[in-house]
Design a protein around this motif. Structure first.
Motif, PDB file in Angstrom:
ATOM      1  N   ARG A  55      -2.084  -0.780  -5.526  1.00  0.00           N
ATOM      2  CA  ARG A  55      -2.338   0.656  -5.342  1.00  0.00           C
ATOM      3  C   ARG A  55      -2.376   1.013  -3.863  1.00  0.00           C
ATOM      4  NH1 ARG A  55      -3.134   5.394  -5.697  1.00  0.00           N
ATOM      5  NH2 ARG A  55      -5.037   6.643  -5.631  1.00  0.00           N
ATOM      6  N   VAL A  56      -3.044   0.188  -3.071  1.00  0.00           N
ATOM      7  CA  VAL A  56      -3.109   0.408  -1.623  1.00  0.00           C
ATOM      8  C   VAL A  56      -1.704   0.341  -1.022  1.00  0.00           C
ATOM      9  CG1 VAL A  56      -3.968  -0.516   0.567  1.00  0.00           C
ATOM     10  CG2 VAL A  56      -5.473  -0.445  -1.444  1.00  0.00           C
ATOM     11  N   ASP A  57      -0.950  -0.681  -1.405  1.00  0.00           N
ATOM     12  CA  ASP A  57       0.417  -0.836  -0.887  1.00  0.00           C
ATOM     13  C   ASP A  57       1.282   0.369  -1.235  1.00  0.00           C
ATOM     14  OD1 ASP A  57      -0.187  -3.279   0.207  1.00  0.00           O
ATOM     15  OD2 ASP A  57       0.664  -4.449  -1.439  1.00  0.00           O
ATOM     16  N   ALA A  58       1.091   0.902  -2.439  1.00  0.00           N
ATOM     17  CA  ALA A  58       1.897   2.040  -2.871  1.00  0.00           C
ATOM     18  C   ALA A  58       1.648   3.261  -1.999  1.00  0.00           C
ATOM     19  CB  ALA A  58       1.603   2.367  -4.332  1.00  0.00           C
ATOM     20  N   CYS A  59       0.390   3.444  -1.559  1.00  0.00           N
ATOM     21  CA  CYS A  59       0.097   4.573  -0.668  1.00  0.00           C
ATOM     22  C   CYS A  59       0.753   4.366   0.697  1.00  0.00           C
ATOM     23  CB  CYS A  59      -1.415   4.751  -0.524  1.00  0.00           C
ATOM     24  SG  CYS A  59      -2.182   5.541  -1.974  1.00  0.00           S
ATOM     25  N   GLY A  60       0.848   3.113   1.141  1.00  0.00           N
ATOM     26  CA  GLY A  60       1.586   2.830   2.371  1.00  0.00           C
ATOM     27  C   GLY A  60       3.062   3.123   2.203  1.00  0.00           C
ATOM     28  N   ASP A  61       3.622   2.695   1.087  1.00  0.00           N
ATOM     29  CA  ASP A  61       5.040   2.947   0.818  1.00  0.00           C
ATOM     30  C   ASP A  61       5.327   4.447   0.805  1.00  0.00           C
ATOM     31  OD1 ASP A  61       5.403   0.240   0.588  1.00  0.00           O
ATOM     32  OD2 ASP A  61       5.377   0.222  -1.610  1.00  0.00           O
ATOM     33  N   GLU A  62       4.414   5.213   0.188  1.00  0.00           N
ATOM     34  CA  GLU A  62       4.599   6.659   0.105  1.00  0.00           C
ATOM     35  C   GLU A  62       4.607   7.294   1.494  1.00  0.00           C
ATOM     36  OE1 GLU A  62       1.985  10.264  -1.756  1.00  0.00           O
ATOM     37  OE2 GLU A  62       2.452   8.595  -3.117  1.00  0.00           O
ATOM     38  N   ALA A  63       3.824   6.700   2.410  1.00  0.00           N
ATOM     39  CA  ALA A  63       3.774   7.213   3.780  1.00  0.00           C
ATOM     40  C   ALA A  63       4.852   6.595   4.664  1.00  0.00           C
ATOM     41  CB  ALA A  63       2.399   6.947   4.383  1.00  0.00           C
ATOM     42  N   GLY A  64       5.616   5.657   4.124  1.00  0.00           N
ATOM     43  CA  GLY A  64       6.702   5.043   4.877  1.00  0.00           C
ATOM     44  C   GLY A  64       6.267   3.960   5.833  1.00  0.00           C
ATOM     45  N   VAL A  65       5.110   3.348   5.576  1.00  0.00           N
ATOM     46  CA  VAL A  65       4.611   2.289   6.453  1.00  0.00           C
ATOM     47  C   VAL A  65       4.123   1.114   5.605  1.00  0.00           C
ATOM     48  CG1 VAL A  65       3.924   3.897   8.281  1.00  0.00           C
ATOM     49  CG2 VAL A  65       2.265   3.240   6.506  1.00  0.00           C
ATOM     50  N   THR A  66       3.829   0.021   6.272  1.00  0.00           N
ATOM     51  CA  THR A  66       3.231  -1.152   5.629  1.00  0.00           C
ATOM     52  C   THR A  66       1.734  -1.155   5.907  1.00  0.00           C
ATOM     53  OG1 THR A  66       5.244  -2.457   5.894  1.00  0.00           O
ATOM     54  CG2 THR A  66       3.181  -3.674   5.570  1.00  0.00           C
ATOM     55  N   ILE A  67       0.946  -1.369   4.869  1.00  0.00           N
ATOM     56  CA  ILE A  67      -0.504  -1.470   5.053  1.00  0.00           C
ATOM     57  C   ILE A  67      -0.900  -2.935   5.103  1.00  0.00           C
ATOM     58  CG2 ILE A  67      -2.757  -1.077   3.982  1.00  0.00           C
ATOM     59  CD1 ILE A  67      -1.778   1.573   2.982  1.00  0.00           C
ATOM     60  N   GLU A  68      -1.605  -3.295   6.159  1.00  0.00           N
ATOM     61  CA  GLU A  68      -2.166  -4.634   6.295  1.00  0.00           C
ATOM     62  C   GLU A  68      -3.631  -4.557   5.871  1.00  0.00           C
ATOM     63  OE1 GLU A  68      -3.418  -7.188  10.089  1.00  0.00           O
ATOM     64  OE2 GLU A  68      -1.233  -7.032   9.869  1.00  0.00           O
ATOM     65  N   ARG A  69      -3.896  -5.069   4.685  1.00  0.00           N
ATOM     66  CA  ARG A  69      -5.233  -4.949   4.090  1.00  0.00           C
ATOM     67  C   ARG A  69      -6.064  -6.192   4.358  1.00  0.00           C
ATOM     68  NH1 ARG A  69      -6.800  -6.743  -1.280  1.00  0.00           N
ATOM     69  NH2 ARG A  69      -8.899  -5.933  -1.729  1.00  0.00           N
ATOM     70  N   THR A  70      -7.318  -5.983   4.776  1.00  0.00           N
ATOM     71  CA  THR A  70      -8.283  -7.063   4.932  1.00  0.00           C
ATOM     72  C   THR A  70      -9.514  -6.728   4.118  1.00  0.00           C
ATOM     73  OG1 THR A  70      -7.502  -7.458   7.200  1.00  0.00           O
ATOM     74  CG2 THR A  70      -9.618  -8.429   6.584  1.00  0.00           C
ATOM     75  N   ALA A  71      -9.960  -7.666   3.292  1.00  0.00           N
ATOM     76  CA  ALA A  71     -11.111  -7.433   2.418  1.00  0.00           C
ATOM     77  C   ALA A  71     -12.276  -8.324   2.832  1.00  0.00           C
ATOM     78  CB  ALA A  71     -10.738  -7.710   0.970  1.00  0.00           C
ATOM     79  N   TYR A  72     -13.445  -7.724   2.987  1.00  0.00           N
ATOM     80  CA  TYR A  72     -14.683  -8.434   3.295  1.00  0.00           C
ATOM     81  C   TYR A  72     -15.698  -8.117   2.204  1.00  0.00           C
ATOM     82  CZ  TYR A  72     -12.804  -8.225   8.116  1.00  0.00           C
ATOM     83  OH  TYR A  72     -12.019  -8.303   9.235  1.00  0.00           O
ATOM     84  N   ASP A  73     -16.741  -8.943   2.073  1.00  0.00           N
ATOM     85  CA  ASP A  73     -17.834  -8.481   1.233  1.00  0.00           C
ATOM     86  C   ASP A  73     -18.552  -7.359   1.976  1.00  0.00           C
ATOM     87  OD1 ASP A  73     -20.072  -9.450   2.826  1.00  0.00           O
ATOM     88  OD2 ASP A  73     -19.720 -11.443   2.003  1.00  0.00           O
ATOM     89  N   THR A  74     -19.416  -6.627   1.277  1.00  0.00           N
ATOM     90  CA  THR A  74     -19.955  -5.378   1.808  1.00  0.00           C
ATOM     91  C   THR A  74     -20.679  -5.568   3.129  1.00  0.00           C
ATOM     92  OG1 THR A  74     -20.152  -4.457  -0.407  1.00  0.00           O
ATOM     93  CG2 THR A  74     -21.494  -3.443   1.306  1.00  0.00           C
ATOM     94  N   THR A  75     -21.552  -6.562   3.208  1.00  0.00           N
ATOM     95  CA  THR A  75     -22.321  -6.778   4.438  1.00  0.00           C
ATOM     96  C   THR A  75     -21.410  -7.190   5.579  1.00  0.00           C
ATOM     97  OG1 THR A  75     -24.303  -7.380   3.198  1.00  0.00           O
ATOM     98  CG2 THR A  75     -24.197  -8.092   5.488  1.00  0.00           C
ATOM     99  N   ALA A  76     -20.477  -8.109   5.312  1.00  0.00           N
ATOM    100  CA  ALA A  76     -19.559  -8.553   6.360  1.00  0.00           C
ATOM    101  C   ALA A  76     -18.694  -7.396   6.849  1.00  0.00           C
ATOM    102  CB  ALA A  76     -18.682  -9.695   5.851  1.00  0.00           C
TER     103      ALA A  76
END
Length: 413
Positions: A55-76
């Motif tokens: 879903r995140v990637d699709a929003c990047g595609d719609e905007a014509g860019v690549t999204i580099e996603r990084t996931a942390y736990d909430t505190t980190a």
């Protein structure tokens, strides 16, 4: 729910080269690396192949860019964001647990939604409030979750309890008495000494009419006396003092408990339980639906030194927050309720069984509402400590809350 506490700035756990606030843009909101925008969120359980990552990637595609996603736990994530604020290396977009929004806004690292050009008038006011600081919204909720009472239909039937007859504290306690007399266990909840403990206590606290600026009020004492009375009578197990929300759910799934206080995120699990389940709203002391705390994340846009990036960031945020986008997020996670009335109605068209949760979200309240902002974590810690002291028998509810008020005042001064 994802929880947030008072935390120090941790050592950098990821290379800051992943951040995109440098001045190497080409003036069109892209970077020299070919249109990469950075995104941080608190969902490490959702891997790159997950529906959420797509879903995140699709929003990047719609905007014509690549999204580099990084996931942390909430505190980190909060720690890393605070570090990025110090270093001027913030990502383009951060999804934040809603109580953390005011903390990061206080650093000056977030743009307001007005500055960013977003109209938040369609967002439910009670949900938006968690991200409002000094009258300015610093993010948009992508959805909300909250608490209600799950029940085991078999146990209630055997005890002769009608769930729709539970309308206030008195009728709930009477139901627990009937269940106990029938030989089953009554209710389980999370009284652990963390933010989860405060999160689960707040519906009773607010449902009594108590205010977080006055932890020692008579209304607050009534709420804590309710919990301790259930434990003392054996309607709730002694384990509640160490129960997390996950532990509560594990206890409920054994089929031994009539009620469990838990959240929207257990909807699918409840449907798959070995016994029939139902949901009722948490009652206020004197009736009605008690305000419950909102869980869920806000999408925020950190300040960038290269303001040309904002055009594309806007497109990505819009992809996530259109009425259709909010419903898609709700569907992707299976437990998020859209933060707009239109989105909620659209969700109910496809999932009418979520109506109790939509009602709960419409009555919910942000933990940092009432302009508590960065004061909330300090007040919450004093509150969960009082709950621990009372449930353990170390102090009476009144004495525990007197101490909590003194501790909160000392921490805030």
């Amino acid at each position: 729910m994802r929880v947030f506490g008072v935390v120090g700035i941790a050592a950098c756990v990821a290379a800051t080269a992943a951040c995109s606030s440098s001045d190497d843009g080409d003036g069109n909101g892209t970077t020299a690396s070919g249109g990469t925008y950075t995104w941080w969120d608190p969902y490490p359980q959702h891997e790159d192949s997950s529906d959420w990552a797509q879903r995140v990637d699709a929003c990047g595609d719609e905007a014509g860019v690549t999204i580099e996603r990084t996931a942390y736990d909430t505190t980190a994530l909060t720690n890393q964001a605070l570090l990025a604020a110090q270093e001027g290396s913030a990502p383009d977009i951060i999804l934040l647990d809603n109580p953390a929004v005011s903390t990061l806004a206080d650093t000056g690292m977030l743009t307001t939604m007005d500055e960013f050009g977003f109209d938040t008038s369609e967002i439910d006011e009670n949900l938006l409030a968690a991200g409002v600081v000094d009258g300015e919204p610093y993010g948009i909720p992508i959805g909300a979750n909250t608490l209600a009472l799950y029940y085991n239909e078999d146990i209630l039937d055997e005890a002769g309890v009608a769930p729709d007859a539970i309308s206030d504290w008195s009728s709930l306690t009477e139901a627990l008495e009937q269940i106990d007399a029938a030989g089953s266990q009554g209710i389980t909840f999370a009284g652990i000494g963390t933010e989860e403990g405060s999160f689960q206590f707040l519906p009773w606290y607010w449902g009594a009419g108590a205010d977080l600026r006055a932890l020692d009020s008579p209304e607050a004492v009534e709420a804590l006396e309710l919990w301790t009375s259930w434990v003392d009578a054996g309607y709730a197990p002694n384990s509640v003092i160490t129960n997390s929300q996950n532990t509560v759910w594990e206890e409920f799934l054994t089929g031994r408990f009539a009620f469990a206080l838990n959240g929207t995120w257990q909807v699918n699990s409840a449907a798959e339980a070995d016994f029939p389940t139902g949901v009722i709203a948490l009652p206020g002391r004197d009736g009605g639906v008690a305000p419950t705390p909102t869980g869920g994340e806000f999408i925020t846009a950190p300040v960038q030194s290269d303001e040309a990036r904002y055009d594309v960031t806007t497109q990505i945020v819009e992809c996530m927050t259109t009425p259709e986008g909010l419903v898609e997020t709700a569907t992707t996670f299976a437990y998020y309720i859209p933060p707009t009335h239109a989105g909620q109605e659209a969700l109910l068209e496809s999932s009418p069984e979520l109506e109790p949760w939509v009602d709960a979200v419409r009555n919910a309240k942000g933990r940092t509402s009432d302009d508590l902002g960065t004061d909330y974590p300090l007040i919450s810690e004093a509150l969960w400590t009082a709950v621990q002291n009372a449930l353990s028998g170390a102090m009476s509810p009144a004495d525990a809350l007197d101490q909590a008020q003194a501790d909160a005042e000392a921490a805030l001064n």
